[in-house]
Design a protein around this motif. Structure first.
Motif: not given
Ligand SMILES: [Zn+2]
Length: 763
Positions: A320-333
């Motif tokens: 959850v702490f990862a760096a993204f270039e362009q985070l557009a969606l988060l999924v928590v299964d």
């Protein structure tokens, strides 16, 4: 001259001002002097306006470690929230967020070998004093600790000894910390590459329900939008939640190829098999992190996401702490899973951090579960989350039928140790004959089954008939678990273990009984009752440090195993087509836990375990052995009715104002000396008393319970007391907790304070 606000990893909840000749952007790591030491800090803010006069001269930054910021502005904002919500110093929050490869670590650790453990406990061994001094009751110690202890030992005794010498006589074993991360054969570079490059597969046609859910989420677009609420996807087991995630990911990437997606899963469900489902749909676009990977591999995967080379990151809570270039969606299964909660250090819940991150970055987040946590469901009920439901299975088959088997109280629950020691067959476990008959019939039809028990080991504990008490751990206030066909006693809270024969007087077997049974004994019992079945045990002992779980599950999937017997590890998210029978034993033990979440955990366990059955072409059935068949939670699970469960448990939580009706923060105070702890508790009680007296109105909505003795008073030789704070009013709760922490943080000597926000366990 620039003035930098720098977060330093020390136990002080503030940032510090340093100077620098060059402009360093927020998010860059810097080396700074701090007292007599050097620390690696993170630039939080930069200005060329000098701060108001200070009484001391400002120090300057020694060195910048990064050219470009390693934390984005978004991650720095998230860090500030984490620090304030979880009551944890900002510098340490930032360090927790960083992948291990970037954090300087002690490189070596030293283990006591079996020979070393024997020598440590053997008063006639010449090595006993030094081994006892250096290792205490532990089995493994880091190099740094060991070297300083050894120095002390040599100074005190005047003897000569080196670690090399101890290694040479095979009393100890050195191990690189990198090795501990690479024990698993499933997360080697080759294995990761193999799982990531497999033939593409076509998406199936979605069911009407799946399509509607996807539509509801994707119709709001993938761009920044602060109107969007988190989505709670309540889908029964086998409803095809994964297909929903895959479709959403496809939509997001189709809309903008630069869009990226974070998928969090409980680590136990994060197997190569599971990641292949994603890789097959999105070849070459998936990155995976797993704690069993080597730090270098993990860093490589994370870099591919940070630089925008890959689109999808699958990982456990720390992802959850990862760096993204362009985070557009988060999924928590499996959003209800308790493994999202970290219980030490920064006590964050990965699910809640994902929700906050989505909020800060104005992106959609989808929480999926067949058994939503009461917190998330309450948020949906109150309109803070959008509830989406998938209440039928994707294959249109019914949910497996659950049947209760009521048993006589305590039949065969305790058995004489003497009987066990002769190696006589295990025929007297308190397992109903109907269970064995059902397993036999299922086997005869060529189908597979799973048997779930409450815990690992051979028996729950060893009870002394003379002393009328269980044999307990010398370091913890809990009974020792019996392991290895009742030859070994082990503590599940510290590293203590000892052969049973050395814990009880010789020839005293008649005076002891074995109480309860664990996965080990159940495995033996089943092998005797079903001699033709291929039976495999699955628990953390059988899976072991080599991470054998994926292999076992693959073997089972391919039909090389008939029956899996194990702990609740089995209930988590795995998908097997040929399983038609699930037997759940000892569910009453979970229900009886002294924790307000016991009912919720029981419901989740039963429904999730039942969900493993009947996922293929044959219907599934579930047998539950219980003495509590009239308990509302078990009845709700029997009917697979979340609504019934919710109504019952909500009443209970309301009656006590427990979460989700309130928020909870637990302070744990501990010390190795009980008297010192009690004296400290006296000070805490005084402080609380006067605080509540003086600021009555400010804390009118606050409930303070304790300091009191927790169910486990002592762990690892340290006495504990807990203070439970609850309130419906967030400002009051955090206000009080912050004041308390400020007063008692950094205690003297070996007193320790641990804060757990939104605790998942109250033991
Ligand atoms: Zn212990």
């Amino acid at each position: 001259m620039y003035y930098l606000d720098i977060a330093v990893p020390v136990a002080l909840d503030q940032t510090f001002t340093y100077t620098s000749q060059s402009h360093l952007a927020p998010g860059i790591r810097v080396k700074v002097p701090f007292g007599p030491k050097k620390h690696i800090g993170v630039v939080m803010a930069v200005t060329d306006v000098a701060p108001a006069k200070t009484s001391f001269a400002l120090k300057s930054v020694e060195e910048a470690l990064d050219e470009d910021p390693i934390y984005s502005e978004g991650l720095l904002t998230l860090a500030r929230w984490l620090s304030s919500y979880y009551l944890f110093p900002i510098g340490e929050v930032l360090r927790t967020m960083l992948p291990v490869s970037l954090v300087k670590k002690e490189k070596l650790q030293f283990w006591l070998t079996d020979k070393g453990m024997t020598a440590r406990d053997d008063e006639t061994s010449s090595y006993q004093p030094i081994l006892k001094f250096l290792w205490g009751r532990r089995k493994v110690v880091t190099e740094l600790t060991l070297k300083s202890k050894l120095k002390k030992w040599l100074a005190e005794t005047g003897e000569k000894m080196t670690l090399k010498k101890l290694e040479k006589v095979e009393l100890i074993l050195r191990e690189s910390l990198d090795q501990t991360h690479s024990r698993s054969p499933h997360w080697t570079p080759d294995a990761i590459a193999a799982a990531q490059t497999i033939p593409a597969s076509e998406p199936p046609v979605l069911t009407e329900g799946q399509a509607l859910v996807c539509q509801a989420i994707s119709s709001m677009g993938w761009g920044e939008n602060s109107e969007r609420k988190p989505f709670l996807l309540h889908g029964v087991t086998g409803a095809g939640k994964t297909e929903v995630y895959l479709k959403l990911i496809a939509d997001a990437i189709e809309t903008d190829p630069k869009n990226q997606v974070m998928v969090l899963v409980p680590e136990i469900a994060l197997t190569p098999q599971m990641t292949r489902v994603f890789s097959a749909r999105f070849p070459g676009k998936v990155a995976v992190v797993h704690s069993a990977m080597q730090p270098a591999e993990r860093w490589k995967e994370l870099s591919s996401i940070r630089q925008g080379e890959r689109s999808i990151l699958i990982g456990p809570r720390s992802a959850v702490f990862a760096a993204f270039e362009q985070l557009a969606l988060l999924v928590v299964d499996e959003e209800h899973d308790s493994s999202y909660k970290q219980s030490t250090g920064l006590t964050y819940n990965g699910r809640d951090v994902a929700v906050m991150r989505a909020h800060l970055e104005k992106r959609p987040v989808v929480l999926g579960s067949a058994t939503p946590s009461m917190e998330s469901y309450a948020n949906a009920k109150q309109g803070r989350y959008t509830l989406l439901e998938l209440l039928t299975r994707a294959n249109l088959k019914p949910l497996p039928e659950i049947t209760f088997i009521s048993t006589e109280v305590s039949k065969g629950f305790a058995r004489k140790l003497s009987g066990r020691k002769t190696g006589a067959p295990i025929i007297d476990l308190p397992v109903d004959d109907k269970i064995i008959e059902a397993l036999k019939a299922n086997l005869a039809e060529g189908r597979q089954a799973m048997v779930l028990v409450n815990r690992r080991g051979f028996a729950y504990y060893l009870f002394s008939l003379r002393e009328r008490k269980a044999v307990a751990c010398p370091n913890c206030s809990i009974s020792l678990t019996v392991h290895e066909k009742s030859t070994m006693l082990r503590c599940h809270y510290c590293d203590f273990q000892r052969p049973l024969d050395r814990m009880i007087p010789p020839d005293a077997a008649d005076a002891y009984v074995l109480v309860g049974y664990g996965s080990e004994q159940m495995e033996m019992f089943l092998k005797e009752g079903l001699p033709n079945a291929r039976i495999q045990r699955v628990d953390s002992d059988s899976v072991g440090p080599r991470d054998a779980l994926p292999e076992i599950l693959d073997n089972f999937r391919q039909g090389h195993i008939d029956i899996l017997v194990g702990t609740q590890m089995l209930a988590k998210g795995h998908d097997f087509a040929k399983v038609t029978l699930i037997c759940i034993l000892e569910i009453d033990q979970t229900l009886n836990l002294p924790d307000f979440r016991a009912g919720e955990r029981t419901f989740q366990l039963m429904v999730q375990a039942a969900g493993r059955a009947g996922r293929g072409e044959w219907a599934g059935r579930v047998l539950v052995q219980t003495q509590r068949d009239d308990h509302p939670v078990l009845k709700a699970a029997l009917n697979q009715s979340y609504a019934e469960f919710w109504e019952d448990q909500l009443q209970f939580r309301m009656a006590h104002a427990y979460p989700p009706l309130s928020r909870m923060i637990v302070f744990e105070f501990n010390a190795s000396k009980r008297e010192k702890l009690l004296k400290w508790m006296g000070e805490v009680e005084l402080w609380i008393g006067s605080k509540l007296r003086d600021q009555k109105a400010q804390f009118s909505q606050l409930t303070v319970l304790g300091p009191s003795v927790p169910p486990l008073e002592t762990i690892r030789g340290r006495s504990r007391r807990t203070l439970l704070l609850m309130s419906k009013d967030r400002a009051q709760l955090w206000g009080f907790a912050r004041d308390l922490l400020r007063e008692f943080q950094n205690p003297k000597g070996d007193l320790r304070l641990r804060v757990d926000v939104d605790p998942q366990s109250l033991l």
